[in-house]
Design an enzyme around this catalytic site. Structure first.
Site, PDB file in Angstrom:
ATOM      1  N   HIS A  86       0.861  -1.182   0.000  1.00  0.00           N
ATOM      2  CA  HIS A  86       0.000   0.000   0.000  1.00  0.00           C
ATOM      3  C   HIS A  86       0.895   1.230   0.000  1.00  0.00           C
ATOM      4  O   HIS A  86       1.828   1.321   0.803  1.00  0.00           O
ATOM      5  CB  HIS A  86      -0.900   0.001   1.242  1.00  0.00           C
ATOM      6  CG  HIS A  86      -2.044   0.969   1.135  1.00  0.00           C
ATOM      7  ND1 HIS A  86      -1.867   2.334   1.183  1.00  0.00           N
ATOM      8  CD2 HIS A  86      -3.378   0.766   0.983  1.00  0.00           C
ATOM      9  CE1 HIS A  86      -3.043   2.928   1.054  1.00  0.00           C
ATOM     10  NE2 HIS A  86      -3.976   2.009   0.920  1.00  0.00           N
TER      11      HIS A  86
ATOM     12  N   ARG B 239      -6.504  10.258  -0.022  1.00  0.00           N
ATOM     13  CA  ARG B 239      -6.186  10.804  -1.339  1.00  0.00           C
ATOM     14  C   ARG B 239      -7.436  10.982  -2.187  1.00  0.00           C
ATOM     15  O   ARG B 239      -7.529  11.904  -3.004  1.00  0.00           O
ATOM     16  CB  ARG B 239      -5.178   9.899  -2.043  1.00  0.00           C
ATOM     17  CG  ARG B 239      -3.772  10.040  -1.477  1.00  0.00           C
ATOM     18  CD  ARG B 239      -2.800   9.026  -2.068  1.00  0.00           C
ATOM     19  NE  ARG B 239      -3.026   7.696  -1.540  1.00  0.00           N
ATOM     20  CZ  ARG B 239      -3.031   6.590  -2.257  1.00  0.00           C
ATOM     21  NH1 ARG B 239      -2.834   6.641  -3.558  1.00  0.00           N
ATOM     22  NH2 ARG B 239      -3.223   5.419  -1.688  1.00  0.00           N
TER      23      ARG B 239
END
Length: 549
Positions: free
Chosen positions: A327, A347
């Site tokens: 990740h 994000r």
């Protein structure tokens, strides 16, 4: 008082100096350009850990003999059983059930609910407590094409593209077509999704998605899913029995090779239990606690590849086990948070990835493997990483942008778990950015299955992170929670049909274990480790020297 050091505060000043201009660009819909396909391939080849030649080993036995996997995985696939096959009395059983489900996370519980709905009895064995799994740790959301501008067709294309066209098309078709049904199923059980004031689903983008289809429950989506699944299972206690702290350590097979149960190990009493079943569903999750190439991990304590080890020993082929997902945003500061997941939802809400100069260097929503490669490149090659007091290196995730883009209070409302996680160390992520670096997150490969969770062995099914083929070489955000539910239910339904076709449970054996031990000897593998691992060993050397046994 901020939890950042004076040196790090100085670097945060650079982030703050560039933030107003970056926010104005984001409001205009202007973003850092994404990489071309050719650039993605180059960045992956040069910087992603999967593409390194070191840390790899060739497997010498089993159905994937000759395959090159991470050495931590290869070592376990060549492991010797914990059991003496001749020392276990299989003449009697401690438990007998229609279907045995191994693992009690999202996939295992979904499978158990499907079995119970078919009118059969199901026994669920789990290593830790019911729900202790990667499911409960998944944060950002779950994909499903249920909006007017979307369809399973577009979802399918995104999944295939995100997996670099290495996915199994029938599995992706099952995943994306079942997705809207899964949303409805969860709502029927009482899941609290994030919604707009008019009651419509609130959806957002994730990395690699062409449409907004990320459904969430704050930044605790997996925990909310596990809550409703566990409650529903407990409401069906007449059909579903759960054995906690009792992981499976070996499958049982009949004389034809069909799977007909398992041997469990009680972690508290150290006893072995024999379970006979007409069908078995494997749902043990992933392997983050193997710490591939030394990376920290987002995974729960019991994620040690048990399912693939047991399935492999029984003769089931694995696929894509050479592929591991890192990740892109794992915490690297403060030290107590290292490796913990910073959900992609951050994000998705507009936070940008920045280097030590406070400038963008990549599109924030590239597919996860590409985003990870970009961050590694910036830190290792370009030399623009931020160094922590413990000599870790990372980049900034500019979370304060979120409130500036969506209004004051958005961070606390949309990311309550992340806010609390950092606030306990005197870092307010609505006002200060986070430091991140890629962390080991997901086992892309696993047991080879068909679209109903079936394997090459009769009576043996699998679902969730223990399987391979759904995501190919790279998984997009929001498809893991969907995967466990789609294939958990499908495997449970298929296992029920298999069990209904048997009038009695076949006599179990451990002949496949004896055969595998013979292969190890023939291949000249000396001193193989015992597997499955069950739990990781974190004791330092000075403690190990004082331990008995």
């Amino acid at each position: 008082m901020s939890g950042y050091t004076e040196e790090l505060k100085g670097l945060i000043g650079k982030v703050e100096s560039t933030r107003p201009a970056r926010v104005e660009k984001a409001k205009r819909g202007e973003h850092f350009p994404s990489l071309t396909i050719k650039e993605r391939e180059e960045w992956l080849r040069r910087y992603h850990p999967d593409y390194k030649s070191e840390g790899r080993a060739r497997v010498g036995v089993g159905p994937n003999r000759g395959g090159v996997f991470p050495e931590e995985v290869a070592r376990l696939l060549e492991s010797r059983s914990m059991l003496d096959p001749d020392g276990i009395n299989l003449g009697t059983s401690d438990y007998a059930t229609d279907v045995l489900v191994i693992g009690a996370g999202g996939a295992g519980t979904a499978a158990a609910l499907a079995v119970a709905a078919s009118g059969l009895d199901v026994l669920v064995s789990t290593k830790l407590r019911h729900g202790d799994s990667n499911t409960v740790m998944a944060e950002g959301g779950m994909q499903a094409a249920d909006q007017e501008c979307d369809s399973p067709y577009f979802h399918y294309l995104d999944v295939i593209g995100g997996g670099h066209f290495t996915n199994s098309p029938p599995l992706v078709s099952a995943l994306t077509n079942d997705a809207p049904l899964i949303i409805h199923w969860l709502e029927e059980m009482g899941m609290m999704f994030d919604k707009l004031p008019d009651g419509r689903m609130k959806v957002r983008h994730g990395g690699g998605t062409s449409r907004k289809r990320m459904h969430s429950a704050g930044d605790m989506t997996g925990a909310e899913i596990m809550r409703v699944l566990r409650d529903e299972a407990r409401n069906r206690a007449d059909r579903i029995k759960v054995l906690e702290f009792s992981p499976a350590v070996e499958l049982l097979t009949d004389k034809s090779g069909a799977v007909c149960g398992a041997v469990l190990y009680n972690l508290e009493t150290k006893e072995y239990y024999v379970v006979k079943a007409k069908a078995v569903v494997m749902a043990t999750g992933g392997f983050g606690r193997l710490h591939i190439q030394g990376f920290p991990t987002t995974n729960h304590y019991g994620a040690t590849a048990d399912g693939v080890v047991m399935a492999y020993r029984a003769g089931v082929e694995l696929q894509d086990m050479d592929s591991t997902q890192y990740h892109p945003t794992g915490a690297i500061y403060p030290e107590q948070n290292v490796g913990l997941l910073i959900t992609e939802k951050v994000r998705g809400l507009g936070a940008q990835i920045l280097n030590s100069e406070g400038t963008e260097f990549c599109f924030a929503l590239e597919p996860r493997d590409v985003e990870s490669a970009c961050i590694i490149r910036e830190c290792v090659d370009a030399g623009h990483g931020v160094v922590t007091p413990t000599a870790r290196v990372g980049v900034w995730l500019d979370s304060p942008m979120i409130d500036m883009l969506h209004g004051t209070g958005t961070v606390r409302k949309e990311l309550p778990a992340k806010y609390i996680q950092f606030k306990r160390y005197n870092i307010d992520i609505s006002k200060e950015p986070m430091l991140v670096y890629p962390t080991l997150h997901y086992q892309n490969g696993g047991v080879r299955i068909d679209e109903f969770g079936g394997t090459s062995l009769k009576g043996f099914f699998a679902a969730g992170e223990v399987t391979g083929g759904v995501h190919g070489k790279n998984r997009l955000m929001g498809n893991s929670l969907l995967d466990v539910l789609v294939f958990g239910r499908r495997a449970g339904i298929a296992a029920s049909e298999c069990a209904k076709g048997l009038s009695e449970t076949p006599a179990p054996t451990l002949e496949h274990v004896k055969k595998f031990h013979g292969e190890l000897k023939k291949a000249g593998i000396k001193d193989p480790v015992k597997g499955p691992m069950l739990l990781p060993a974190y004791a330092p050397d000075h403690v190990k020297k004082r331990q008995w046994g």
